[in-house]
Scaffold this active site. Sequence first.
Site, PDB file in Angstrom:
ATOM      1  N   GLU A 118       0.850  -1.210   0.000  1.00  0.00           N
ATOM      2  CA  GLU A 118       0.000   0.000   0.000  1.00  0.00           C
ATOM      3  C   GLU A 118       0.876   1.246   0.000  1.00  0.00           C
ATOM      4  O   GLU A 118       2.007   1.221   0.495  1.00  0.00           O
ATOM      5  CB  GLU A 118      -0.870   0.021   1.272  1.00  0.00           C
ATOM      6  CG  GLU A 118      -2.294  -0.428   1.075  1.00  0.00           C
ATOM      7  CD  GLU A 118      -3.175   0.572   0.322  1.00  0.00           C
ATOM      8  OE1 GLU A 118      -2.660   1.401  -0.455  1.00  0.00           O
ATOM      9  OE2 GLU A 118      -4.397   0.506   0.506  1.00  0.00           O
ATOM     10  N   ASP A 119       0.331   2.335  -0.507  1.00  0.00           N
ATOM     11  CA  ASP A 119       1.041   3.613  -0.424  1.00  0.00           C
ATOM     12  C   ASP A 119       0.898   4.225   0.969  1.00  0.00           C
ATOM     13  O   ASP A 119       1.843   4.704   1.567  1.00  0.00           O
ATOM     14  CB  ASP A 119       0.536   4.593  -1.502  1.00  0.00           C
ATOM     15  CG  ASP A 119      -0.985   4.752  -1.515  1.00  0.00           C
ATOM     16  OD1 ASP A 119      -1.690   4.048  -0.754  1.00  0.00           O
ATOM     17  OD2 ASP A 119      -1.472   5.589  -2.293  1.00  0.00           O
ATOM     18  N   ARG A 150       1.335  12.554  -8.764  1.00  0.00           N
ATOM     19  CA  ARG A 150       1.880  11.208  -8.515  1.00  0.00           C
ATOM     20  C   ARG A 150       3.343  11.111  -8.937  1.00  0.00           C
ATOM     21  O   ARG A 150       4.095  10.283  -8.432  1.00  0.00           O
ATOM     22  CB  ARG A 150       1.093  10.155  -9.297  1.00  0.00           C
ATOM     23  CG  ARG A 150      -0.346   9.948  -8.849  1.00  0.00           C
ATOM     24  CD  ARG A 150      -0.914   8.696  -9.524  1.00  0.00           C
ATOM     25  NE  ARG A 150      -2.367   8.633  -9.466  1.00  0.00           N
ATOM     26  CZ  ARG A 150      -3.070   8.141  -8.453  1.00  0.00           C
ATOM     27  NH1 ARG A 150      -2.456   7.679  -7.392  1.00  0.00           N
ATOM     28  NH2 ARG A 150      -4.394   8.106  -8.492  1.00  0.00           N
ATOM     29  N   ASP A 153      -4.466   5.206   6.185  1.00  0.00           N
ATOM     30  CA  ASP A 153      -4.985   6.446   6.780  1.00  0.00           C
ATOM     31  C   ASP A 153      -6.062   6.058   7.799  1.00  0.00           C
ATOM     32  O   ASP A 153      -5.758   5.814   8.969  1.00  0.00           O
ATOM     33  CB  ASP A 153      -5.516   7.291   5.616  1.00  0.00           C
ATOM     34  CG  ASP A 153      -5.988   8.669   6.019  1.00  0.00           C
ATOM     35  OD1 ASP A 153      -5.865   9.019   7.189  1.00  0.00           O
ATOM     36  OD2 ASP A 153      -6.489   9.405   5.151  1.00  0.00           O
ATOM     37  N   PHE A 179      -2.300  15.688   4.555  1.00  0.00           N
ATOM     38  CA  PHE A 179      -2.589  15.107   3.240  1.00  0.00           C
ATOM     39  C   PHE A 179      -1.331  15.239   2.398  1.00  0.00           C
ATOM     40  O   PHE A 179      -0.792  16.323   2.220  1.00  0.00           O
ATOM     41  CB  PHE A 179      -3.769  15.798   2.561  1.00  0.00           C
ATOM     42  CG  PHE A 179      -4.208  15.035   1.361  1.00  0.00           C
ATOM     43  CD1 PHE A 179      -5.048  13.937   1.485  1.00  0.00           C
ATOM     44  CD2 PHE A 179      -3.749  15.382   0.098  1.00  0.00           C
ATOM     45  CE1 PHE A 179      -5.419  13.191   0.376  1.00  0.00           C
ATOM     46  CE2 PHE A 179      -4.117  14.642  -1.025  1.00  0.00           C
ATOM     47  CZ  PHE A 179      -4.956  13.548  -0.881  1.00  0.00           C
TER      48      PHE A 179
HETATM   49  P1  IMP Z   1      -7.791   4.672   4.121  1.00  0.00           P
HETATM   50  O1  IMP Z   1      -8.866   3.727   3.677  1.00  0.00           O
HETATM   51  O2  IMP Z   1      -8.382   5.903   4.746  1.00  0.00           O
HETATM   52  O3  IMP Z   1      -6.748   4.020   5.004  1.00  0.00           O
HETATM   53  O4  IMP Z   1      -7.109   5.243   2.836  1.00  0.00           O
HETATM   54  C1  IMP Z   1      -6.342   4.496   2.014  1.00  0.00           C
HETATM   55  C2  IMP Z   1      -6.211   5.110   0.658  1.00  0.00           C
HETATM   56  O5  IMP Z   1      -6.597   6.494   0.626  1.00  0.00           O
HETATM   57  C3  IMP Z   1      -4.756   5.097   0.260  1.00  0.00           C
HETATM   58  O6  IMP Z   1      -4.421   3.912  -0.379  1.00  0.00           O
HETATM   59  C4  IMP Z   1      -4.652   6.316  -0.634  1.00  0.00           C
HETATM   60  O7  IMP Z   1      -4.966   5.970  -1.961  1.00  0.00           O
HETATM   61  C5  IMP Z   1      -5.677   7.272  -0.108  1.00  0.00           C
HETATM   62  N1  IMP Z   1      -5.052   8.272   0.808  1.00  0.00           N
HETATM   63  C6  IMP Z   1      -5.106   8.303   2.160  1.00  0.00           C
HETATM   64  N2  IMP Z   1      -4.411   9.330   2.659  1.00  0.00           N
HETATM   65  C7  IMP Z   1      -3.877   9.968   1.591  1.00  0.00           C
HETATM   66  C8  IMP Z   1      -3.009  11.120   1.449  1.00  0.00           C
HETATM   67  O8  IMP Z   1      -2.568  11.785   2.412  1.00  0.00           O
HETATM   68  N3  IMP Z   1      -2.681  11.441   0.174  1.00  0.00           N
HETATM   69  C9  IMP Z   1      -3.126  10.768  -0.919  1.00  0.00           C
HETATM   70  N4  IMP Z   1      -3.908   9.688  -0.831  1.00  0.00           N
HETATM   71  C10 IMP Z   1      -4.289   9.296   0.414  1.00  0.00           C
END
Ligand code: IMP
Length: 180
Positions: free
Chosen positions: A98-99, A164, A102, A151
């Site tokens: 994963e990148d 990106r 969050d 963010f």
């Molecule tokens: P989560 O479900 O909230 O954990 O979010 C996961 C996905 O949201 C990541 O795989 C990202 O694609 C996107 N995401 C969450 N935080 C960021 C951020 O700070 N910048 C860009 N994309 C984010």
Amino acid sequence: MTFFNLKEILSAEQISDRVIELAKKIDEDFAGQHIVLLCILKGSFIFIADLARAITVPVTIDFLGVQSYNGDTKSSGVVQITQDLTTSITGRNVIIVEDIVDTGLTIHYLINMLLTRNPKTLKICSLLYKPSKVIKPVNIDYIGFTINDLFVVGYGLDYKQYYRNFPGINILEKEENDSI
Ligand code: IMP
């Protein structure tokens, strides 16, 4: 589309050093075994390209398209699979790459979905982790960097599909003039 000035918080060099450390740890944990690396599209395409090239145990790579953000800076909370794997993970050692984690909603959904396919092992590797935002706690086996509630964009991460291609991790700062 509003464009922003970016402020770098992690340089390409810092990321590269950390990716090599993560790859070493993965090599140690899976010595003598094979791994399937799962690229979670789109955000982890750059991370996985660097990570895969630093790992020395045999790997195969597959791609899973996931959407949870509706293109903005807030998680929609609804995870949608936009592209499924093309290979079986049953009985294999799988690492989800994963990148960023969050809220944890996406990774939580993916773990449950992938466990139904009976992998031998299932581990999580995330370049970034924002602990302050977690709604669904998950154990992340390999974390690149823990960051504050910001963010971020670059190194595969986007804002409305842009940024990106920036080599480091950046925060969005004040607005520039609209140009699109
Ligand atoms: P989560 O479900 O909230 O954990 O979010 C996961 C996905 O949201 C990541 O795989 C990202 O694609 C996107 N995401 C969450 N935080 C960021 C951020 O700070 N910048 C860009 N994309 C984010």
